[in-house]
Design a protein around this motif. Structure first.
Motif, short mmCIF file in Angstrom:
data_model
loop_
_atom_site.label_atom_id
_atom_site.label_comp_id
_atom_site.label_asym_id
_atom_site.label_seq_id
_atom_site.Cartn_x
_atom_site.Cartn_y
_atom_site.Cartn_z
N UNK A 65 0.83 -1.21 0.00
CA UNK A 65 0.00 0.00 0.00
C UNK A 65 0.86 1.26 0.00
N UNK A 66 1.96 1.22 0.74
CA UNK A 66 2.87 2.37 0.78
C UNK A 66 3.49 2.63 -0.58
N UNK A 67 3.93 1.56 -1.25
CA UNK A 67 4.54 1.72 -2.57
C UNK A 67 3.52 2.24 -3.59
N UNK A 68 2.28 1.75 -3.51
CA UNK A 68 1.24 2.26 -4.40
C UNK A 68 1.02 3.75 -4.20
N UNK A 69 1.09 4.18 -2.95
CA UNK A 69 0.87 5.59 -2.64
C UNK A 69 2.04 6.46 -3.10
N UNK A 70 3.26 5.99 -2.85
CA UNK A 70 4.43 6.81 -3.14
C UNK A 70 4.75 6.86 -4.63
N UNK A 71 4.56 5.72 -5.32
CA UNK A 71 4.91 5.67 -6.74
C UNK A 71 6.34 6.08 -6.99
N UNK A 72 6.53 6.96 -7.94
CA UNK A 72 7.87 7.46 -8.27
C UNK A 72 8.27 8.66 -7.44
N UNK A 73 7.36 9.14 -6.56
CA UNK A 73 7.65 10.32 -5.74
C UNK A 73 7.28 11.63 -6.40
N UNK A 74 6.54 11.57 -7.50
CA UNK A 74 6.23 12.80 -8.25
C UNK A 74 5.48 13.85 -7.43
N UNK A 75 4.47 13.50 -6.63
CA UNK A 75 3.76 14.54 -5.87
C UNK A 75 4.67 15.34 -4.94
N UNK A 76 5.81 14.77 -4.56
CA UNK A 76 6.75 15.45 -3.68
C UNK A 76 7.96 15.98 -4.45
N UNK A 77 7.89 15.98 -5.77
CA UNK A 77 9.00 16.41 -6.64
C UNK A 77 10.26 15.59 -6.37
N UNK A 78 10.07 14.29 -6.17
CA UNK A 78 11.21 13.41 -5.91
C UNK A 78 11.42 12.40 -7.04
N UNK A 79 10.77 12.62 -8.18
CA UNK A 79 11.00 11.76 -9.34
C UNK A 79 12.11 12.38 -10.18
N UNK A 80 13.33 12.14 -9.81
CA UNK A 80 14.47 12.80 -10.45
C UNK A 80 15.60 11.82 -10.66
N UNK A 81 16.48 12.15 -11.59
CA UNK A 81 17.60 11.27 -11.94
C UNK A 81 18.67 11.28 -10.85
N UNK A 82 18.87 12.41 -10.24
CA UNK A 82 19.87 12.53 -9.19
C UNK A 82 19.16 12.77 -7.87
N UNK A 83 19.41 11.91 -6.89
CA UNK A 83 18.67 12.01 -5.64
C UNK A 83 17.31 11.36 -5.81
N UNK A 84 16.28 12.00 -5.26
CA UNK A 84 14.93 11.50 -5.41
C UNK A 84 14.52 10.56 -4.30
#
Length: 372
Positions: A65-84
């Motif tokens: 459930x946590x992974x479904x919610x977090x996904x790639x982290x886009x809502x938190x601006x964490x879907x990035x190539x460096x860091x994230x």
């Protein structure tokens, strides 16, 4: 901002055993809250709002459930190539296995910590609801040349937490003594398990503790080394709720009905981000009545709702009456049902004509996908 100085670590399964009603099928971090959020959203948003762009989330069990919610982290601006955003599952280290404490958990992700380049690590549990500005906390950490800075709250000690730290301080703000007790009466300064520590120091402390089969940061490291380490407290004066039982969870949700609590938790300058769900606006039928309630989008209300928290997609049919209830996502309340002091998990069906009455001190809880 802390983007180039600090990384974040969140313990998503912290104290799961305290709210078994909600964590049997999910982690502490993925418990729904406030109509549209998950508990992990607050820790994640605190880190992101401070400019931290690299966050590792340590999991243990029931984390689908946590992974479904977090996904790639886009809502938190964490879907990035460096860091994230990094999901760090259990068994990161074959020698440690499934962890039993924070030290074990960190030992399992030592490779992640050692590969990181940030100077500081900000550690957070996911069972604390708060909106904290971490930037002045980091500034105080640097100014005082602290080894560890720990956020604390002045108030009554959460009774059900194991090994929760309470502090006494020198005039300088440095921690003089650490107590670990669940029986303390009156108010005290207790830890929120949000701390700043130099990453290399953290690695060294974890390795030393692991070599001695120690598992607790508070009991086995900080309490025993309070004279050796420069540990400072940083007081949080805004609203804080610690989820140490189902009663605390219900009370914290109900606190959202107070305007001052909503203002503190959802400050405009520090938004709380969450996974978006595109839905229709809530529909209010003819003859419906809603008083002093938080209603998420996608609901359909034809009955009466008073002092309630309704999550997305809840349906309240004609003649139904809800008072002091928390109804989670996609649940349905049948015609002429009467609910008072009831908390439901997701996708619950309360059939027509049912009467369920709890009390403020003993709310009724209905499990996910149950039909009553």
């Amino acid at each position: 901002m802390l983007s180039n100085q600090a990384m974040g670590i969140i313990f998503s399964n912290s104290h799961d055993d305290l709210i078994r009603e909600l964590t049997e099928i999910r982690s502490m971090g993925s418990i729904p809250y406030g109509g549209r959020y998950r508990l992990v959203d607050f820790s994640l948003s605190n880190l992101v709002n401070a400019g931290i762009s690299k966050v590792g989330i340590i999991t243990k069990a029931n984390y689908q459930s946590l992974m479904d919610h977090l996904g790639s982290g886009k809502p938190w601006d964490l879907d990035r190539k460096k860091g994230g955003l990094y999901i760090l599952p259990p068994y990161g280290n074959v020698d440690t296995g499934v962890y039993t404490g924070h030290v074990d958990a960190l030992a399992g992700v030592l490779g992640f910590l050692e590969r990181s380049v940030e100077k500081y690590a900000v550690l957070c549990d996911s069972d604390v609801v708060s909106n904290i500005d971490l930037v002045p906390m980091m500034e105080a950490h640097l100014e005082k040349q602290a080894d560890v800075s720990i956020a604390y709250k002045r108030g009554r000690l959460p009774k059900n937490h194991r090994d929760i730290m309470s502090f006494s301080f020198h005039d300088s703000g440095r921690v003089r003594d650490i107590e670990l007790s669940q029986n303390m009466e009156g108010e005290c300064d207790f830890s929120l398990d949000i701390m700043i520590i130099e990453r290399e120091l953290l690695i060294r402390l974890v390795k030393e503790a692991t070599a001695r089969s120690l598992t607790s940061l508070g009991r086995d490291i900080f309490q025993h080394r309070v004279d050796d380490l420069r540990i400072f407290g940083w007081e949080v004066t805004s609203y804080v709720a610690v989820m140490d039982c189902i009663g605390a969870y219900v009370k914290s949700n109900m606190d959202l009905l107070q305007a001052d609590v909503r203002t503190q938790l959802f400050a405009r300058e520090r938004p709380v981000y969450t996974k978006t769900r595109d839905d229709m606006p809530t529909k209010y039928g003819l003859g419906s009545s809603v008083k002093n309630s938080v209603i998420a989008d996608g609901c359909c209300i034809e009955g009466r709702v008073e002092n309630c928290i309704l999550f997305r997609g809840v349906k309240v049919h004609k003649g139904a009456a809800l008072r002091n209830c928390i109804i989670m996502q996609d649940s349905t309340i049948g015609e002429n049902a009467r609910l008072s002091y009831v908390t439901t998990d997701k996708q619950v069906l309360v059939t027509s004509g049912r009467v369920l009455t709890g009390a403020e001190s003993y709310p009724i809880f209905i499990r996910k996908q149950t039909s009553v």
